[in-house]
Scaffold this motif. Structure first.
Motif, PDB file in Angstrom:
ATOM      1  N   SER A   1       0.843  -1.188   0.000  1.00 53.07           N
ATOM      2  CA  SER A   1       0.000   0.000   0.000  1.00 53.07           C
ATOM      3  C   SER A   1       0.875   1.234   0.000  1.00 53.07           C
ATOM      4  O   SER A   1       1.989   1.222   0.535  1.00 53.07           O
ATOM      5  CB  SER A   1      -0.906   0.014   1.235  1.00 53.07           C
ATOM      6  OG  SER A   1      -1.518   1.279   1.405  1.00 53.07           O
ATOM      7  N   GLN A   2       0.368   2.310  -0.574  1.00 51.61           N
ATOM      8  CA  GLN A   2       1.092   3.565  -0.488  1.00 51.61           C
ATOM      9  C   GLN A   2       1.286   3.998   0.957  1.00 51.61           C
ATOM     10  O   GLN A   2       2.271   4.653   1.294  1.00 51.61           O
ATOM     11  CB  GLN A   2       0.348   4.660  -1.248  1.00 51.61           C
ATOM     12  CG  GLN A   2       0.870   4.895  -2.651  1.00 51.61           C
ATOM     13  CD  GLN A   2       0.326   6.166  -3.248  1.00 51.61           C
ATOM     14  OE1 GLN A   2      -0.871   6.265  -3.482  1.00 51.61           O
ATOM     15  NE2 GLN A   2       1.185   7.123  -3.500  1.00 51.61           N
TER      16      GLN A   2
ATOM     17  N   ALA B   1       0.905  -1.753  -5.101  1.00 51.37           N
ATOM     18  CA  ALA B   1       0.158  -0.864  -4.209  1.00 51.37           C
ATOM     19  C   ALA B   1      -1.072  -0.413  -4.986  1.00 51.37           C
ATOM     20  O   ALA B   1      -0.956   0.402  -5.912  1.00 51.37           O
ATOM     21  CB  ALA B   1       1.013   0.331  -3.802  1.00 51.37           C
TER      22      ALA B   1
ATOM     23  N   ARG C   1      -4.965   1.184  -5.766  1.00 52.74           N
ATOM     24  CA  ARG C   1      -6.024   2.093  -5.351  1.00 52.74           C
ATOM     25  C   ARG C   1      -7.298   1.603  -6.018  1.00 52.74           C
ATOM     26  O   ARG C   1      -7.353   1.499  -7.239  1.00 52.74           O
ATOM     27  CB  ARG C   1      -5.742   3.520  -5.809  1.00 52.74           C
ATOM     28  CG  ARG C   1      -4.570   4.219  -5.138  1.00 52.74           C
ATOM     29  CD  ARG C   1      -4.395   5.587  -5.756  1.00 52.74           C
ATOM     30  NE  ARG C   1      -3.262   6.316  -5.223  1.00 52.74           N
ATOM     31  CZ  ARG C   1      -2.773   7.429  -5.769  1.00 52.74           C
ATOM     32  NH1 ARG C   1      -3.331   7.915  -6.869  1.00 52.74           N
ATOM     33  NH2 ARG C   1      -1.747   8.051  -5.227  1.00 52.74           N
TER      34      ARG C   1
ATOM     35  N   LEU D   1      -2.247  10.907   0.542  1.00 52.01           N
ATOM     36  CA  LEU D   1      -1.421  10.339  -0.518  1.00 52.01           C
ATOM     37  C   LEU D   1      -1.907  10.750  -1.894  1.00 52.01           C
ATOM     38  O   LEU D   1      -1.336  10.349  -2.897  1.00 52.01           O
ATOM     39  CB  LEU D   1      -1.435   8.809  -0.418  1.00 52.01           C
ATOM     40  CG  LEU D   1      -0.828   8.250   0.865  1.00 52.01           C
ATOM     41  CD1 LEU D   1      -0.990   6.748   0.883  1.00 52.01           C
ATOM     42  CD2 LEU D   1       0.618   8.644   1.018  1.00 52.01           C
TER      43      LEU D   1
ATOM     44  N   LEU E   1       2.571   1.142  -8.345  1.00 52.31           N
ATOM     45  CA  LEU E   1       1.309   1.768  -7.954  1.00 52.31           C
ATOM     46  C   LEU E   1       0.342   1.601  -9.120  1.00 52.31           C
ATOM     47  O   LEU E   1       0.637   2.011 -10.243  1.00 52.31           O
ATOM     48  CB  LEU E   1       1.535   3.245  -7.647  1.00 52.31           C
ATOM     49  CG  LEU E   1       0.290   4.103  -7.391  1.00 52.31           C
ATOM     50  CD1 LEU E   1      -0.432   3.637  -6.126  1.00 52.31           C
ATOM     51  CD2 LEU E   1       0.674   5.581  -7.274  1.00 52.31           C
TER      52      LEU E   1
ATOM     53  N   MET F   1       7.349   2.414  -8.781  1.00 47.94           N
ATOM     54  CA  MET F   1       7.782   3.175  -7.620  1.00 47.94           C
ATOM     55  C   MET F   1       9.310   3.141  -7.526  1.00 47.94           C
ATOM     56  O   MET F   1       9.957   2.139  -7.859  1.00 47.94           O
ATOM     57  CB  MET F   1       7.182   2.572  -6.345  1.00 47.94           C
ATOM     58  CG  MET F   1       5.664   2.575  -6.319  1.00 47.94           C
ATOM     59  SD  MET F   1       4.936   4.231  -6.295  1.00 47.94           S
ATOM     60  CE  MET F   1       5.271   4.695  -4.597  1.00 47.94           C
TER      61      MET F   1
END
Length: 311
Positions: free
Chosen positions: A152-153, A194, A196, A221, A260, A269
């Motif tokens: 995860s971020q 990560a 979303r 974030l 991400l 990343m």
């Protein structure tokens, strides 16, 4: 690009709902035989519903794919071993493990038992390890395999109000890098995502986490988009294509990386690396010299992510 995973066998944990469900279905569409792992627990880790995994298996089979359900828990080493064994028993081999943990973000020291960072249960990085350990025994022997974890971020760059969650997800990212280095010599890759996405986990993120950030003047974030509110509009199925790519032969050279993934965007990343340094000729820093050189060069221009607020 159909059949990019033809002949492969994949385990996808947490695949009864949300992001995992989309991954399991796309992998089956791409030709993989899939072990759909989900004990059907509630957000807080309670309960058990065997039908959650079986429904996804039914959807895969109805679409012409091959899948079996597994309701074992990743919370114990024995459960992790049985999950891997389910792939062997049903399909005779294992090529891919995708490890999702549906862990709701909790603020600071708040804990809960079950799916997240619980008081008595194993943490997410340990749970990831229960499957990875047994899968890697097979991967080392066959000199091939794919490990795809979910971080995860919050764990990669930090997010105010999510201390437990961030620490756990950072551990998964670190574990993935170690697996990548340990197993790379055997033709195995390990990478982390990560994501979303809008899932039932979003509803479990307490409003207090966003309130803490707002009250402290701390940016979420989402400085580049995809913030707390925008997550509501991100399709969880949108994560699946890149997972399938990492699982395919196209990504045989991708190892130890973190991505991400959200909406129409995939970002690589950066890796933690030394950015700049100072040193002293004497071999031991004196405070006056260190302070001047650090302030003038090493820490010059660093932005405070949570600046003090005027009273």
């Amino acid at each position: 690009m159909p059949n990019n995973l033809e002949g492969k066998v994949a385990i996808v944990t947490g695949s009864g709902r949300g992001v995992g469900r989309g991954i399991a279905k796309l992998m089956a569409e791409e030709g993989a035989k899939v072990v759909v792992v989900d004990p059907g627990v509630n957000v807080d880790g309670t309960g058990f519903d065997q039908s959650i995994a079986e429904v996804v298996v039914g959807e895969i089979r109805d679409a012409g794919g091959t899948a079996v359900a597994c309701t074992e828990s990743v919370a114990t080493m024995e459960g992790g071993e049985r999950i891997v064994q389910a792939a062997i028993d049903n399909f005779g081999r294992l090529d891919i493990v995708v490890l999702l943990r549906r862990d709701p973000a909790r603020p600071h020291g708040v804990q809960h038992d079950g799916a997240g960072v619980g008081r008595r249960d194993r943490g997410p990085s340990e749970r990831t390890f229960t499957v990875v350990k047994h899968a890697c025994i097979l991967f080392r022997q066959q000199r091939s395999g794919r490990v795809i974890t979910f971080s995860s971020q919050s764990g990669l760059v930090g997010n105010s109000g999510q201390a437990n969650y961030g620490a756990a997800k950072s551990g998964i990212a670190g574990l993935t890098k170690v697996v990548a280095k340990d197993m790379g010599r055997y033709g195995v890759t390990a990478n982390a995502i990560a994501p979303r996405a809008s899932t039932r986990m979003i509803g479990a993120i307490p409003e207090s986490a966003a309130e803490i950030r707002a009250r402290g003047g701390v940016a979420s974030l989402s400085g580049d988009g995809g913030g707390d509110g925008e997550l509501q509009n991100l399709d969880p199925d949108g994560i699946a294509p890149f997972v399938a790519y990492l699982a395919s032969d196209y990504a045989s050279n991708v190892n130890g990386q973190t991505f991400l993934v959200y909406g129409n965007t995939v970002s690589l990343m950066s890796q933690p690396r030394p950015e700049k340094a100072i040193w002293t000729e004497s071999g031991h820093w004196e405070m006056d010299e260190l302070s001047a050189r650090a302030r003038g060069y090493l820490t010059a221009g660093i932005a405070n992510p949570a600046p003090a607020q005027q009273r």
